[in-house]
Design a protein around this motif. Structure first.
Motif, mmCIF file in Angstrom:
data_model
loop_
_atom_site.group_PDB
_atom_site.id
_atom_site.type_symbol
_atom_site.label_atom_id
_atom_site.label_comp_id
_atom_site.label_asym_id
_atom_site.label_seq_id
_atom_site.Cartn_x
_atom_site.Cartn_y
_atom_site.Cartn_z
ATOM 1 N N LEU A 65 32.878 31.427 30.963
ATOM 2 C CA LEU A 65 31.307 31.345 31.978
ATOM 3 C C LEU A 65 32.147 30.544 33.311
ATOM 4 N N GLU A 66 32.182 29.009 32.510
ATOM 5 C CA GLU A 66 32.495 27.949 33.540
ATOM 6 C C GLU A 66 33.367 27.811 34.059
ATOM 7 N N ALA A 67 34.743 28.961 33.552
ATOM 8 C CA ALA A 67 36.234 28.827 33.998
ATOM 9 C C ALA A 67 35.728 29.481 34.768
ATOM 10 N N ALA A 137 27.905 38.560 29.096
ATOM 11 C CA ALA A 137 26.444 37.716 29.589
ATOM 12 C C ALA A 137 25.462 38.399 30.357
ATOM 13 N N MET A 138 24.496 38.623 30.664
ATOM 14 C CA MET A 138 23.923 39.560 31.548
ATOM 15 C C MET A 138 23.493 38.404 32.101
ATOM 16 N N TRP A 184 28.868 40.431 33.469
ATOM 17 C CA TRP A 184 29.860 40.081 32.864
ATOM 18 C C TRP A 184 30.521 40.208 31.793
ATOM 19 N N SER A 185 31.768 40.589 31.085
ATOM 20 C CA SER A 185 32.316 40.896 30.646
ATOM 21 C C SER A 185 33.304 40.023 30.152
ATOM 22 N N GLY A 186 33.510 39.505 29.037
ATOM 23 C CA GLY A 186 35.597 38.370 28.683
ATOM 24 C C GLY A 186 36.302 39.313 27.990
ATOM 25 N N THR A 187 35.982 41.028 28.166
ATOM 26 C CA THR A 187 36.838 42.038 27.809
ATOM 27 C C THR A 187 37.441 42.789 28.733
#
Length: 247
Positions: A65-67, A137-138, A184-187
């Motif tokens: 998320l920080e990126a 992440a919500m 948010w999704s990392g995929t």
């Protein structure tokens, strides 16, 4: 040999046999008790280990998320965040049919609370074809969204619950923060082309939360910031860094 003497020897032998038998039973009972205590200790430690692992996995998600500059912008104004280290097919067997997550709330001074643990149901859009699941992440943008988590069991982040949950990948640069919740999704492609999504059947995991803090707590107790676990500090600090306004 006199009969009386023979009887005395017989009685003495019986008493010795009983004593040996009693000692053997006592030893076996002691060993069984120790084994039972050890088994209970192993069982009680498993929830704490599982909770600690979730916190560690969530830290890796915060680094992602920080990126993301736009996500950092969201976190700066956020009231809280639900972090799900692994959602979907990759999360099956965790204990819920969707996955497992943890909630951290932002305090008035900008720091973050300790984690509260939740099990999750399904996304209203479902997993997209070809998506194997992954981190989500919500970001909770207001108190209205946070209030849902105080219900503990079987609640939802969705339009049916009166909340607008916006797909982060569909946000325009100038609309960051739109909606009660931003997902948010990392995929890539996990949420597909849906603009608005939802997450249903969210349940507070009382067992893991109690194990992590060593006492019985409610979501409101954790939100109040009166409890802590030193193991959560790296996660809390990482969220603090990710949500700090940079000039």
């Amino acid at each position: 040999m006199p009969i009386e003497h023979t009887k005395r020897k017989s009685v003495l032998a019986s008493l010795v046999a009983l004593a040996i038998c009693g000692a053997t039973v006592a030893q076996a009972a002691g060993q069984a008790d120790q084994s039972n205590q050890s088994s209970q200790a192993d069982t009680s430690s498993k929830p704490a280990q599982s909770a600690t692992r979730r916190v560690s996995d969530a830290l890796a998600v915060v680094r992602q998320l920080e990126a993301e500059p736009r996500v950092k912008q969201l976190l700066q104004q956020a009231k809280g965040v639900l972090i799900v280290p692994s959602y979907g097919r990759a999360a099956l067997g965790v204990g819920a049919h969707g996955g497992a997550g943890l909630l951290l709330l932002k305090r008035t001074d900008g720091s973050w609370s300790g984690p509260a643990f939740y099990d999750l149901g399904g996304l209203t859009v479902g997993l997209q074809v070809g998506a194997e699941g992954g981190a989500i992440a919500m970001v909770l943008n207001n108190d209205k969204a946070v209030a849902e988590f105080m219900k503990k069991n079987n609640f939802a982040l969705s339009a049916e619950a009166g909340l607008t949950v916006v797909n982060w990948s569909k946000l325009a640069q100038g609309t960051a923060g739109t909606g009660d919740v931003v997902a948010w999704s990392g995929t890539k492609g996990l949420f597909g082309d849906a603009v608005a999504i939802g997450l249903n059947d969210i349940r507070f995991n009382q067992n893991l939360t109690n194990a992590y803090y060593g006492r019985t707590l409610s979501p409101k107790d954790i939100a109040a910031g009166t409890v802590s676990n030193p193991q959560a500090q790296p996660l809390q600090q990482a969220l603090g860094e990710a949500s700090t306004i940079t000039k």
